[in-house]
Motif scaffolding. Sequence first.
Motif, short mmCIF file in Angstrom:
data_model
loop_
_atom_site.label_atom_id
_atom_site.label_comp_id
_atom_site.label_asym_id
_atom_site.label_seq_id
_atom_site.Cartn_x
_atom_site.Cartn_y
_atom_site.Cartn_z
N ASN A 51 0.82 -1.22 0.00
CA ASN A 51 0.00 0.00 0.00
C ASN A 51 0.85 1.26 0.00
O ASN A 51 1.69 1.43 0.88
N PRO A 52 0.59 2.16 -0.95
CA PRO A 52 1.28 3.45 -0.90
C PRO A 52 0.82 4.22 0.34
O PRO A 52 -0.33 4.10 0.75
N GLY A 53 1.73 4.93 0.94
CA GLY A 53 1.36 5.73 2.11
C GLY A 53 1.52 4.99 3.42
O GLY A 53 1.24 5.55 4.47
N SER A 54 1.96 3.73 3.37
CA SER A 54 2.19 2.99 4.61
C SER A 54 3.70 2.83 4.82
O SER A 54 4.39 2.26 3.98
N MET A 55 4.21 3.35 5.93
CA MET A 55 5.65 3.27 6.18
C MET A 55 6.09 1.82 6.42
O MET A 55 7.20 1.44 6.06
N PHE A 106 6.00 12.27 4.63
CA PHE A 106 6.08 10.83 4.36
C PHE A 106 7.30 10.50 3.49
O PHE A 106 8.04 9.56 3.79
N MET A 107 7.49 11.26 2.42
CA MET A 107 8.61 11.01 1.51
C MET A 107 9.94 11.19 2.24
O MET A 107 10.88 10.44 2.03
N ARG A 108 10.01 12.20 3.10
CA ARG A 108 11.24 12.42 3.86
C ARG A 108 11.53 11.26 4.80
O ARG A 108 12.67 10.82 4.92
N LYS A 109 10.48 10.76 5.44
CA LYS A 109 10.68 9.62 6.34
C LYS A 109 11.18 8.40 5.56
O LYS A 109 12.03 7.65 6.03
N ALA A 110 10.61 8.23 4.35
CA ALA A 110 11.02 7.10 3.51
C ALA A 110 12.49 7.26 3.08
O ALA A 110 13.24 6.28 3.03
N ALA A 114 15.78 4.93 3.96
CA ALA A 114 16.76 4.50 2.95
C ALA A 114 18.18 4.86 3.40
O ALA A 114 19.10 4.04 3.30
N GLY A 115 18.33 6.07 3.94
CA GLY A 115 19.64 6.50 4.43
C GLY A 115 20.14 5.60 5.55
O GLY A 115 21.32 5.26 5.63
N LYS A 116 19.21 5.21 6.42
CA LYS A 116 19.57 4.32 7.52
C LYS A 116 20.06 2.98 6.97
O LYS A 116 21.06 2.43 7.43
N TYR A 117 19.35 2.46 5.96
CA TYR A 117 19.76 1.19 5.35
C TYR A 117 21.14 1.30 4.71
O TYR A 117 21.92 0.36 4.74
N VAL A 118 21.44 2.48 4.14
CA VAL A 118 22.77 2.68 3.54
C VAL A 118 23.83 2.70 4.65
O VAL A 118 24.86 2.04 4.54
N SER A 119 23.53 3.42 5.72
CA SER A 119 24.54 3.51 6.78
C SER A 119 24.74 2.17 7.47
O SER A 119 25.81 1.89 8.00
#
Length: 288
Positions: A51-55, A106-110, A114-119
Motif C-alpha cells: 500500500n502506498p502511504g504505509s511506512m 512521508f517522503m522524507r521519512k522514507a 533509505a539512508g539508515k539502510y545505507v549507513s
Amino acid sequence: MNSEELPICDNHAHANAVIGMGPRELARRFRREGGKFIVMVSLLTWSLGLNPGSMDDVRKLYDYTIEAARVINEEGIKSVAVVGLHPAEGFELIKRGWSLGDVEDFMRKAIDLAGKYVSEGKAVGIGEVGRPHWEVDERIMDFFNGIIKYALGVARDVDGVVHLHLERNGLATTQSIIGIAREVNIKPYRVIMHHAQPVSIDLAFNNGLMPSIPMGRRGEFEEAVKHGPRFLVESDFIDDPRRPGAVIPPWTLARKLRNYVSNGLINRDFLVSMCHDNILKVYGINIT
Ligand SMILES: [Zn+2]
Ligand SMILES: [Zn+2]
C-alpha cells in the motif's frame, strides 16, 4: 580480469517475483549471457501488492529489494540494492488527497529509512527518487525538487549513491540537477541520472554526474557511444510480463553489449571503461 571475460553491467533494474520471474531466474538468465553486475532498485509499492502511504510497506519494499540483490549474489552475479520511493509514489498520495505537507513528511521519512539502510550497509544508495516525467504543474515540480534536494542531502551524509528518475528534457534537465547537486554539496559522481538521454552525456559527465543510458530505446546506445565511455548502461527491466514497453531484460542488455563488441561498434577497452571503471568510480565496487 580474465582476457575473455567482458565486464558486463546493468546499472538499473527491478525484480518482481509477485507478477514476474523474480530475482533468481533473472540472475540465471543474465549470467548465461555473460552478465557480471546488476543494481537492483526498488519498485513501486503497489507493483508488489503493497500500500502506498504505509511506512510499514515502504520497509517491506526496501527489504524486498535487498533480498533480491542477495539472491542474485547467491547466483554468482554481483549485485547491490538501491532503495527509495519513486516520484509516482508521492504523486499517488497527492492524487488521493493528501496535503503536500503530509506527502513531504512521508517522503522524507522514507528517504531517512533509505539512508539508515545505507549507513547499516544493507543498501548502497537511495532511489529511485526524483520528479515526474509526465506533465505536472509548477507547484508539483517544485515540490519534487524539494524531495530531490532532501534525498541528495541524506545520500551525502551517509555517503550513498542516488538514482534519479527525471523527465527527459535534454540539457535543461541536466542543468537543473547540476544546480541541486552543487547546492547540496554531494560528491557529484554519486548522483546517477537514470534513464538519461544521450544528449545529456557531455554536460552531465563534465560536471561529474553519471548518466545511465537505457539500452532498450532504439538508436540511443549508438548515439551515446559517440560521446565516449562517459556513461553507464541500464535495462530498467520492471519484470512485469504485462508491460514489456520500452525496456529490455538484463540478459538482452548483456547480449547486446557482447554483440556490440564483436561487431565493432565499441571495443573491449570501451566496455571496460564504461562498465568496470565507471562502476568502480560511482559505487567503489570492482566487478571483475
Ligand atoms: Zn525510473
Ligand atoms: Zn527504474
